[in-house]
Motif scaffolding. Structure first.
Motif, PDB file in Angstrom:
ATOM      1  N   LEU A   1       0.899  -1.178   0.099  1.00  0.00           N
ATOM      2  CA  LEU A   1       0.028   0.090  -0.016  1.00  0.00           C
ATOM      3  C   LEU A   1       0.850   1.296   0.025  1.00  0.00           C
ATOM      4  O   LEU A   1       0.480   2.381  -0.617  1.00  0.00           O
ATOM      5  N   LEU A   2       1.934   1.244   0.768  1.00  0.00           N
ATOM      6  CA  LEU A   2       2.686   2.424   0.818  1.00  0.00           C
ATOM      7  C   LEU A   2       3.376   2.690  -0.629  1.00  0.00           C
ATOM      8  O   LEU A   2       3.364   3.731  -1.148  1.00  0.00           O
ATOM      9  N   THR A   3       3.852   1.686  -1.187  1.00  0.00           N
ATOM     10  CA  THR A   3       4.305   1.705  -2.569  1.00  0.00           C
ATOM     11  C   THR A   3       3.264   2.132  -3.574  1.00  0.00           C
ATOM     12  O   THR A   3       3.633   3.086  -4.256  1.00  0.00           O
ATOM     13  N   GLU A   4       2.013   1.747  -3.669  1.00  0.00           N
ATOM     14  CA  GLU A   4       0.986   2.079  -4.571  1.00  0.00           C
ATOM     15  C   GLU A   4       0.669   3.607  -4.202  1.00  0.00           C
ATOM     16  O   GLU A   4       0.415   4.321  -5.163  1.00  0.00           O
ATOM     17  N   GLN A   5       0.255   3.882  -3.042  1.00  0.00           N
ATOM     18  CA  GLN A   5      -0.304   5.230  -2.685  1.00  0.00           C
ATOM     19  C   GLN A   5       0.107   5.918  -1.715  1.00  0.00           C
ATOM     20  O   GLN A   5      -0.106   7.128  -1.221  1.00  0.00           O
ATOM     21  N   GLY A   6       1.111   5.555  -1.029  1.00  0.00           N
ATOM     22  CA  GLY A   6       2.067   6.332  -0.031  1.00  0.00           C
ATOM     23  C   GLY A   6       1.436   6.427   1.153  1.00  0.00           C
ATOM     24  O   GLY A   6       1.769   7.326   2.159  1.00  0.00           O
ATOM     25  N   TYR A   7       0.243   5.607   1.457  1.00  0.00           N
ATOM     26  CA  TYR A   7      -0.518   5.656   2.793  1.00  0.00           C
ATOM     27  C   TYR A   7      -1.099   4.293   2.943  1.00  0.00           C
ATOM     28  O   TYR A   7      -1.442   3.684   2.038  1.00  0.00           O
ATOM     29  N   VAL A   8      -1.635   4.048   4.161  1.00  0.00           N
ATOM     30  CA  VAL A   8      -2.180   2.748   4.480  1.00  0.00           C
ATOM     31  C   VAL A   8      -3.589   3.117   4.970  1.00  0.00           C
ATOM     32  O   VAL A   8      -3.749   3.644   6.117  1.00  0.00           O
ATOM     33  N   ALA A   9      -4.515   2.741   4.332  1.00  0.00           N
ATOM     34  CA  ALA A   9      -6.108   2.954   4.686  1.00  0.00           C
ATOM     35  C   ALA A   9      -6.312   1.383   5.489  1.00  0.00           C
ATOM     36  O   ALA A   9      -6.337   0.411   4.526  1.00  0.00           O
ATOM     37  N   PRO A  10      -6.903   1.224   6.666  1.00  0.00           N
ATOM     38  CA  PRO A  10      -7.112  -0.190   7.103  1.00  0.00           C
ATOM     39  C   PRO A  10      -8.096  -1.007   6.338  1.00  0.00           C
ATOM     40  O   PRO A  10      -7.783  -1.984   6.112  1.00  0.00           O
ATOM     41  N   VAL A  11      -9.190  -0.170   5.681  1.00  0.00           N
ATOM     42  CA  VAL A  11     -10.033  -1.060   4.778  1.00  0.00           C
ATOM     43  C   VAL A  11      -9.146  -1.679   3.453  1.00  0.00           C
ATOM     44  O   VAL A  11      -9.448  -2.533   3.368  1.00  0.00           O
ATOM     45  N   ARG A  12      -8.286  -0.974   2.990  1.00  0.00           N
ATOM     46  CA  ARG A  12      -7.369  -1.509   1.850  1.00  0.00           C
ATOM     47  C   ARG A  12      -6.430  -2.403   2.598  1.00  0.00           C
ATOM     48  O   ARG A  12      -6.020  -3.464   1.958  1.00  0.00           O
ATOM     49  N   LEU A  13      -5.940  -2.318   3.932  1.00  0.00           N
ATOM     50  CA  LEU A  13      -5.006  -3.184   4.314  1.00  0.00           C
ATOM     51  C   LEU A  13      -5.934  -4.686   4.484  1.00  0.00           C
ATOM     52  O   LEU A  13      -5.322  -5.794   3.984  1.00  0.00           O
ATOM     53  N   PHE A  14      -7.056  -4.469   4.818  1.00  0.00           N
ATOM     54  CA  PHE A  14      -7.985  -5.992   4.978  1.00  0.00           C
ATOM     55  C   PHE A  14      -8.181  -6.510   3.572  1.00  0.00           C
ATOM     56  O   PHE A  14      -8.262  -7.727   3.374  1.00  0.00           O
ATOM     57  N   GLN A  15      -8.304  -5.681   2.560  1.00  0.00           N
ATOM     58  CA  GLN A  15      -8.469  -6.155   1.134  1.00  0.00           C
ATOM     59  C   GLN A  15      -7.105  -6.552   0.869  1.00  0.00           C
ATOM     60  O   GLN A  15      -7.168  -7.929   0.026  1.00  0.00           O
ATOM     61  N   LYS A  16      -6.150  -6.275   0.864  1.00  0.00           N
ATOM     62  CA  LYS A  16      -4.734  -6.775   0.450  1.00  0.00           C
ATOM     63  C   LYS A  16      -4.533  -8.088   1.202  1.00  0.00           C
ATOM     64  O   LYS A  16      -3.834  -8.890   0.646  1.00  0.00           O
TER      65      LYS A  16
END
Length: 151
Positions: free
Chosen positions: A41-56
């Motif tokens: 997520l940091l590589t893709e967008q520079g931040y971590v959204a917990p919702v996206r973390l659960f998706q990853k």
């Protein structure tokens, strides 16, 4: 005489669910998956959204997120593919890992995607304030923040 296999199984289960602390979070079964997802997520967008973390971590799908954003799910945890204790555990480990990476918390408001009714979305069934905040807090890379300040 007690069944030693049962005792061992119960002790192992209890041990695996011990409270996550700053001293032990790196040994948790979710830690490596969180590290991998965070790096992506940091590589893709520079931040971590917990919702996206659960998706990853493959605990939410894009369809789950879209249904929630459109108001088809009353709260996001209804779609998460792990139990709520594990979801809370993942959020806690994420906070510890974010601290190690010097990521900065940024509160975010999630609103429904319904143009006629832009209401705040719920992450939890009962609106638990601490868990709601944990889901809604993005963790921003200092490099992304510095780049935005320069722009």
């Amino acid at each position: 005489m007690p069944d030693t296999n049962l005792s061992y199984a119960l002790n192992s289960y209890h041990h695996s669910m011990k409270k996550v602390t700053i001293e032990n979070y790196r040994t948790d079964k979710f830690y490596l998956r969180i590290v991998k997802a965070t790096a992506e997520l940091l590589t893709e967008q520079g931040y971590v959204a917990p919702v996206r973390l659960f998706q990853k971590m493959e605990l939410l799908t894009e369809q789950d997120i879209a249904a929630w954003r459109r108001g088809r799910l009353p709260y996001l945890e209804q779609a998460i593919r792990c139990n709520l204790a594990q979801a809370s555990r993942i959020l806690r480990i994420l906070r510890f890992h974010a601290h190690d990476l010097n990521l900065k918390p940024s509160s975010t408001v999630y609103l429904s995607k319904q143009p006629e009714n832009r209401i705040p979305l719920k992450f939890t069934r009962y609106g638990d304030k601490k868990r709601e905040e944990a889901y809604a807090t993005h963790l921003v890379s200092p490099r992304l923040k510095a780049a935005k300040e320069r722009a």
